[in-house]
Scaffold this active site. Structure first.
Site, mmCIF file in Angstrom:
data_model
loop_
_atom_site.group_PDB
_atom_site.id
_atom_site.type_symbol
_atom_site.label_atom_id
_atom_site.label_comp_id
_atom_site.label_asym_id
_atom_site.label_seq_id
_atom_site.Cartn_x
_atom_site.Cartn_y
_atom_site.Cartn_z
ATOM 1 N N GLY A 93 0.965 -1.193 0.027
ATOM 2 C CA GLY A 93 0.005 -0.033 0.015
ATOM 3 C C GLY A 93 0.842 1.298 -0.088
ATOM 4 O O GLY A 93 2.133 1.017 -0.211
ATOM 5 N N THR A 145 -4.162 -3.102 -1.462
ATOM 6 C CA THR A 145 -4.873 -2.904 -0.117
ATOM 7 C C THR A 145 -6.360 -3.006 -0.286
ATOM 8 O O THR A 145 -7.050 -2.513 -1.129
ATOM 9 C CB THR A 145 -4.565 -1.279 0.319
ATOM 10 O OG1 THR A 145 -5.401 -1.160 1.419
ATOM 11 C CG2 THR A 145 -4.763 -0.203 -0.593
ATOM 12 N N ASP A 179 -8.145 -1.125 1.281
ATOM 13 C CA ASP A 179 -8.709 0.195 1.578
ATOM 14 C C ASP A 179 -9.070 0.607 0.261
ATOM 15 O O ASP A 179 -9.746 1.945 0.285
ATOM 16 C CB ASP A 179 -7.753 1.184 2.450
ATOM 17 C CG ASP A 179 -7.492 0.693 3.809
ATOM 18 O OD1 ASP A 179 -8.160 -0.639 4.180
ATOM 19 O OD2 ASP A 179 -6.460 0.947 4.256
ATOM 20 N N GLU A 196 -13.976 2.811 10.020
ATOM 21 C CA GLU A 196 -13.292 2.821 11.176
ATOM 22 C C GLU A 196 -12.753 4.259 11.364
ATOM 23 O O GLU A 196 -12.623 4.786 12.496
ATOM 24 C CB GLU A 196 -12.147 1.944 11.398
ATOM 25 C CG GLU A 196 -11.170 2.019 10.314
ATOM 26 C CD GLU A 196 -10.045 1.065 10.349
ATOM 27 O OE1 GLU A 196 -9.799 0.221 10.984
ATOM 28 O OE2 GLU A 196 -9.301 1.045 9.271
ATOM 29 N N ARG A 226 -9.760 -8.592 5.644
ATOM 30 C CA ARG A 226 -8.388 -8.837 5.005
ATOM 31 C C ARG A 226 -8.343 -10.436 4.725
ATOM 32 O O ARG A 226 -7.230 -10.793 4.052
ATOM 33 C CB ARG A 226 -7.435 -8.373 6.103
ATOM 34 C CG ARG A 226 -7.499 -6.891 6.086
ATOM 35 C CD ARG A 226 -6.052 -6.301 6.105
ATOM 36 N NE ARG A 226 -5.074 -6.926 6.801
ATOM 37 C CZ ARG A 226 -4.381 -6.314 7.853
ATOM 38 N NH1 ARG A 226 -4.454 -5.199 8.107
ATOM 39 N NH2 ARG A 226 -3.302 -7.035 8.229
HETATM 40 O O1 F6P Z 1 -4.502 -0.682 5.435
HETATM 41 C C1 F6P Z 1 -5.066 -2.001 5.298
HETATM 42 C C2 F6P Z 1 -5.916 -1.899 6.996
HETATM 43 O O2 F6P Z 1 -6.475 -3.224 7.069
HETATM 44 C C3 F6P Z 1 -6.685 -0.873 7.346
HETATM 45 O O3 F6P Z 1 -7.683 -1.043 6.664
HETATM 46 C C4 F6P Z 1 -6.577 -1.019 8.804
HETATM 47 O O4 F6P Z 1 -6.861 0.272 9.348
HETATM 48 C C5 F6P Z 1 -5.150 -1.581 9.187
HETATM 49 O O5 F6P Z 1 -4.896 -2.219 8.000
HETATM 50 C C6 F6P Z 1 -5.012 -2.382 10.492
HETATM 51 O O6 F6P Z 1 -3.645 -2.736 10.547
HETATM 52 P P1 F6P Z 1 -3.382 -3.728 11.480
HETATM 53 O O7 F6P Z 1 -3.772 -5.083 11.056
HETATM 54 O O8 F6P Z 1 -1.860 -3.831 11.743
HETATM 55 O O9 F6P Z 1 -4.264 -3.683 12.577
#
Ligand code: F6P
Length: 360
Positions: free
Chosen positions: A115, A138, A140, A234, A287
């Site tokens: 990303g 990503t 996102d 979020e 994810r």
């Molecule tokens: O950037 C991808 C993402 O999944 C975001 O949507 C989320 O805020 C972040 O990563 C979460 O990261 P981690 O797995 O480190 O909590």
């Protein structure tokens, strides 16, 4: 040629499909040797690498996660002080050590799949003398200059299914159900997931919400005997209020970890409504798991395009999707930038046209 491949940042569905496509296209297109760097840029510091043969990528197309492992806390240009680090407890700029390892492997170039944080680091390595091609990943969907990142479609499918499930239980109990999506500071997942899952209220980071406006929408539905389904990103927040944080990770390229705004909203709404308000954080379910067919195809297209860029010697660029064609854009134009939802986006307009609530 000898090309390194790594996956950086948070994982997402489709990473293995890119690794497979890059490996196969480089092997068959120009007989290149391919080496996988493990755990993202951390692998360059920890000397973790392994050859990728066609047999190593066989059968991984539909697998979630990344066979190479990933890391979203390591930036070799800014390593935090760590007294337990056997290599260099002082931290600081460890990029020379990472470059030395890449040279010791005999890498001619690196394909970095990640990303915006990964693209920023990749750009610095490119400028430091390691030729790099980027591939936009990503859930996102917030990378600049590409209309789509792979992983996004899979995340949207998870959100839509979750909303479908929440809708039936909301109706059984006459409740207000809040589903929180990922997406950090961009509301793409909440917007598309919310539309696909039939949410009545969609709250985006780009448009601070009014608690009164959301409560009013829920009350009107209560009067008609209807439950309310809310999809909130979020990174959304009430006007004039701070983001809801789950944690901060000092030393990480992006130290803020968002999460929990569904519960913030629950507390804001409950005193204003008769119905019970419940909150669900979808979190990492968005994810994980197998990529959708769309993401498998997009990831394969991006992987093939990255291999073509390598063959053509076009480094310092990231594969991108524009008008459904794979093109490339300079890493410098992508690094550290985010693509947010424009408030005049056609899907935002469609949400308004349906009389749904955007919280304003
Ligand atoms: O950037 C991808 C993402 O999944 C975001 O949507 C989320 O805020 C972040 O990563 C979460 O990261 P981690 O797995 O480190 O909590």
């Amino acid at each position: 040629m000898h090309i390194g491949v790594l996956t950086g940042g948070g994982d997402c569905p489709g990473l293995n499909a890119v690794i497979r496509a890059v490996t196969l296209a480089l092997h068959s297109g120009c007989g290149a040797k391919v080496t996988g760097i493990e755990r993202g840029f951390r692998g360059l510091l920890d000397h973790r690498a392994r050859p990728l043969l066609a047999s190593d990528v066989s059968g991984i197309l539909a697998q979630g996660g990344t066979v190479l492992g990933s890391d979203n806390t390591c930036d070799p240009f800014h390593v935090p002080h760590d007294p337990h680090d056997p290599h260099d407890p002082t931290g600081g700029d460890r990029s020379p050590a990472a470059l030395a390892f890449a040279r010791s492997l005999g890498l001619d170039a690196l394909v970095a799949i990640g990303g915006d944080g990964t693209m920023a680091i990749a750009h610095r390595f490119h400028e430091a003398g390691l030729p790099v091609v980027g591939v936009p990943k990503t859930i996102d969907n917030d990378l600049a200059h590409t209309e789509r990142t792979f992983g996004f479609d899979s995340a949207v499918a998870v959100v839509a299914e979750a909303l479908d499930r929440l809708a039936t239980t909301a109706r059984s109990h006459g409740r207000v159900m809040i589903a929180e999506t990922m997406g950090r500071y961009a509301g793409w997942i909440a917007l598309e997931g919310g539309v696909a899952g039939g949410a009545d209220v969609i709250l985006l980071p780009e448009l601070p919400y009014s608690v009164d406006a959301v409560a009013h929408h829920c009350r009107e539905r209560e009067k008609r005997g209807e439950p309310t389904l809310i999809c909130i990103a979020e990174g959304a927040h009430a006007a004039g209020q701070a983001l809801t944080l789950r944690a901060t990770l000092p030393g990480s390229p992006d130290p803020l970890r968002l999460g929990g705004v569904a519960h913030t909203l629950q507390q804001q709404l409950q005193p204003r409504l008769d119905s019970e308000v419940r909150a669900t954080v979808l979190g990492h379910t968005q994810r994980g798991g197998t990529p959708t067919a769309f993401d498998r195809v997009l990831a394969t297209r991006f992987g093939c395009h990255a291999a073509q860029l390598v063959k053509a010697g076009q480094f310092g660029r990231m594969a991108a999707l524009q008008s459904d064609s794979c093109i490339s854009v300079p890493l410098a134009d992508v690094a550290g930038r985010q693509r947010k939802v424009p408030l005049d986006h056609p899907l935002v307009q469609a949400v308004r046209a349906l009389g749904l609530c955007l919280g304003d």
